[in-house]
Design an enzyme around this catalytic site. Sequence first.
Site, PDB file in Angstrom:
ATOM      1  N   GLY A  21       0.809  -1.204   0.000  1.00 38.25           N
ATOM      2  CA  GLY A  21       0.000   0.000   0.000  1.00 38.25           C
ATOM      3  C   GLY A  21       0.847   1.261   0.000  1.00 38.25           C
ATOM      4  O   GLY A  21       0.585   2.215  -0.736  1.00 38.25           O
ATOM      5  N   ARG A  25       7.234   1.865   1.054  1.00 37.99           N
ATOM      6  CA  ARG A  25       7.597   0.458   1.213  1.00 37.99           C
ATOM      7  C   ARG A  25       8.027  -0.125  -0.132  1.00 37.99           C
ATOM      8  O   ARG A  25       8.906  -0.973  -0.203  1.00 37.99           O
ATOM      9  CB  ARG A  25       6.450  -0.350   1.805  1.00 37.99           C
ATOM     10  CG  ARG A  25       6.863  -1.791   2.136  1.00 37.99           C
ATOM     11  CD  ARG A  25       5.895  -2.489   3.081  1.00 37.99           C
ATOM     12  NE  ARG A  25       5.947  -1.860   4.384  1.00 37.99           N
ATOM     13  CZ  ARG A  25       4.875  -1.553   5.110  1.00 37.99           C
ATOM     14  NH1 ARG A  25       3.679  -1.787   4.646  1.00 37.99           N
ATOM     15  NH2 ARG A  25       5.009  -1.004   6.299  1.00 37.99           N
ATOM     16  N   ARG A  44       2.001  11.631  -8.323  1.00 35.79           N
ATOM     17  CA  ARG A  44       1.333  11.627  -7.024  1.00 35.79           C
ATOM     18  C   ARG A  44       2.172  10.932  -5.940  1.00 35.79           C
ATOM     19  O   ARG A  44       1.636  10.452  -4.933  1.00 35.79           O
ATOM     20  CB  ARG A  44      -0.052  10.963  -7.109  1.00 35.79           C
ATOM     21  CG  ARG A  44      -1.048  11.749  -7.943  1.00 35.79           C
ATOM     22  CD  ARG A  44      -2.357  10.990  -8.115  1.00 35.79           C
ATOM     23  NE  ARG A  44      -3.301  11.776  -8.898  1.00 35.79           N
ATOM     24  CZ  ARG A  44      -4.303  12.476  -8.384  1.00 35.79           C
ATOM     25  NH1 ARG A  44      -4.495  12.500  -7.075  1.00 35.79           N
ATOM     26  NH2 ARG A  44      -5.120  13.156  -9.165  1.00 35.79           N
ATOM     27  N   ARG A  88      -0.477  -8.444  -4.054  1.00 36.59           N
ATOM     28  CA  ARG A  88      -0.582  -7.434  -2.996  1.00 36.59           C
ATOM     29  C   ARG A  88       0.173  -7.937  -1.772  1.00 36.59           C
ATOM     30  O   ARG A  88       0.005  -9.074  -1.340  1.00 36.59           O
ATOM     31  CB  ARG A  88      -2.047  -7.181  -2.645  1.00 36.59           C
ATOM     32  CG  ARG A  88      -2.217  -6.509  -1.289  1.00 36.59           C
ATOM     33  CD  ARG A  88      -3.562  -5.863  -1.086  1.00 36.59           C
ATOM     34  NE  ARG A  88      -3.904  -5.702   0.323  1.00 36.59           N
ATOM     35  CZ  ARG A  88      -3.285  -4.907   1.184  1.00 36.59           C
ATOM     36  NH1 ARG A  88      -2.251  -4.189   0.802  1.00 36.59           N
ATOM     37  NH2 ARG A  88      -3.681  -4.831   2.448  1.00 36.59           N
ATOM     38  N   SER A  91      -0.579  -5.114   5.143  1.00 35.38           N
ATOM     39  CA  SER A  91      -0.889  -5.432   6.537  1.00 35.38           C
ATOM     40  C   SER A  91      -2.373  -5.745   6.686  1.00 35.38           C
ATOM     41  O   SER A  91      -3.194  -5.399   5.836  1.00 35.38           O
ATOM     42  CB  SER A  91      -0.503  -4.257   7.437  1.00 35.38           C
ATOM     43  OG  SER A  91      -1.193  -3.081   7.028  1.00 35.38           O
ATOM     44  N   SER A 204      -0.545  -7.109  11.446  1.00 44.42           N
ATOM     45  CA  SER A 204       0.071  -5.986  12.156  1.00 44.42           C
ATOM     46  C   SER A 204      -0.658  -5.656  13.454  1.00 44.42           C
ATOM     47  O   SER A 204      -0.098  -5.011  14.344  1.00 44.42           O
ATOM     48  CB  SER A 204       0.081  -4.738  11.271  1.00 44.42           C
ATOM     49  OG  SER A 204      -1.237  -4.397  10.892  1.00 44.42           O
ATOM     50  N   ASP A 205      -1.910  -6.093  13.565  1.00 43.94           N
ATOM     51  CA  ASP A 205      -2.664  -5.868  14.795  1.00 43.94           C
ATOM     52  C   ASP A 205      -3.741  -6.935  14.924  1.00 43.94           C
ATOM     53  O   ASP A 205      -4.099  -7.591  13.942  1.00 43.94           O
ATOM     54  CB  ASP A 205      -3.281  -4.465  14.822  1.00 43.94           C
ATOM     55  CG  ASP A 205      -4.209  -4.209  13.648  1.00 43.94           C
ATOM     56  OD1 ASP A 205      -5.407  -4.025  13.877  1.00 43.94           O
ATOM     57  OD2 ASP A 205      -3.734  -4.197  12.493  1.00 43.94           O
ATOM     58  N   ARG A 218       6.828  -3.806  12.629  1.00 41.21           N
ATOM     59  CA  ARG A 218       6.157  -4.082  11.350  1.00 41.21           C
ATOM     60  C   ARG A 218       7.182  -4.340  10.248  1.00 41.21           C
ATOM     61  O   ARG A 218       7.001  -5.225   9.429  1.00 41.21           O
ATOM     62  CB  ARG A 218       5.264  -2.897  10.948  1.00 41.21           C
ATOM     63  CG  ARG A 218       4.023  -2.762  11.808  1.00 41.21           C
ATOM     64  CD  ARG A 218       3.128  -1.652  11.306  1.00 41.21           C
ATOM     65  NE  ARG A 218       1.999  -1.466  12.214  1.00 41.21           N
ATOM     66  CZ  ARG A 218       0.787  -1.130  11.817  1.00 41.21           C
ATOM     67  NH1 ARG A 218       0.542  -0.938  10.534  1.00 41.21           N
ATOM     68  NH2 ARG A 218      -0.189  -0.973  12.684  1.00 41.21           N
TER      69      ARG A 218
END
Length: 233
Positions: A21, A25, A44, A88, A91, A204-205, A218
């Site tokens: 995303g 990264r 962008r 893809r 997280s 991640s959570d 992470r």
Amino acid sequence: MGTAHNEAELGQIAKTVLMPGDPLRAKFIAENFLTDVKCFNTVRNMLGFTGKYNGKEVSVMGAGMGMPSIGIYSYELFNHYDVDAIIRIGSAGALQEDIELKDVVMAMGACTDSRYSYQYELPGDFAPIADYSLLEKAVGTARELKIPVKVGNVVSSDVFYNGYTKANEKWASMGALCVEMEAAALYMNAAKAGKKALAILSISDHILKGTELSPEERKVGFKDMMEIALRLA
């Protein structure tokens, strides 16, 4: 010629694209895992790079947050740049008790609260699923690397701050492994274009337990997910 969102020329993007995303990264992956790297997009600040991994050409590009964003970028990659497969890497928040922080989840299917599929004018609900050949290879690669993974249904939600407070409970009761925000749109774009897609997710959570990784944790936890994805290219 490029698009309104991607300045790359035909031939500058590999047949397989990894899509985190966060565009930073994508930059991190390019700088730390690829050789002979060239940047093909800065529009962008949605950075995109092409390089080589173990001698094979692979691209990595940010997708942004949510289905509208990955919907635009993956559509253009599949339909304007003749990309064959998008993986893809992102997280997700766990929804099941037996899933822990840093675990890797492969999305066999992607439930969603989005109306993304309305555009196809289907006479019912579409079930967005991963490409089986990519999924099978990913599971095999994880076994070779001795990385434990969980495979199953995930939830792609349009809403991060959800006013319906029982939403995650309801999805969990149907066996959904985790919640994220992009896979369903990616899978639908791939289906419509006759291309391949897979979402490999790092936890991640934990939504139900209320635990989460720090930003530094992470980075370390995502290494397993990246290594699996890179070997699929």
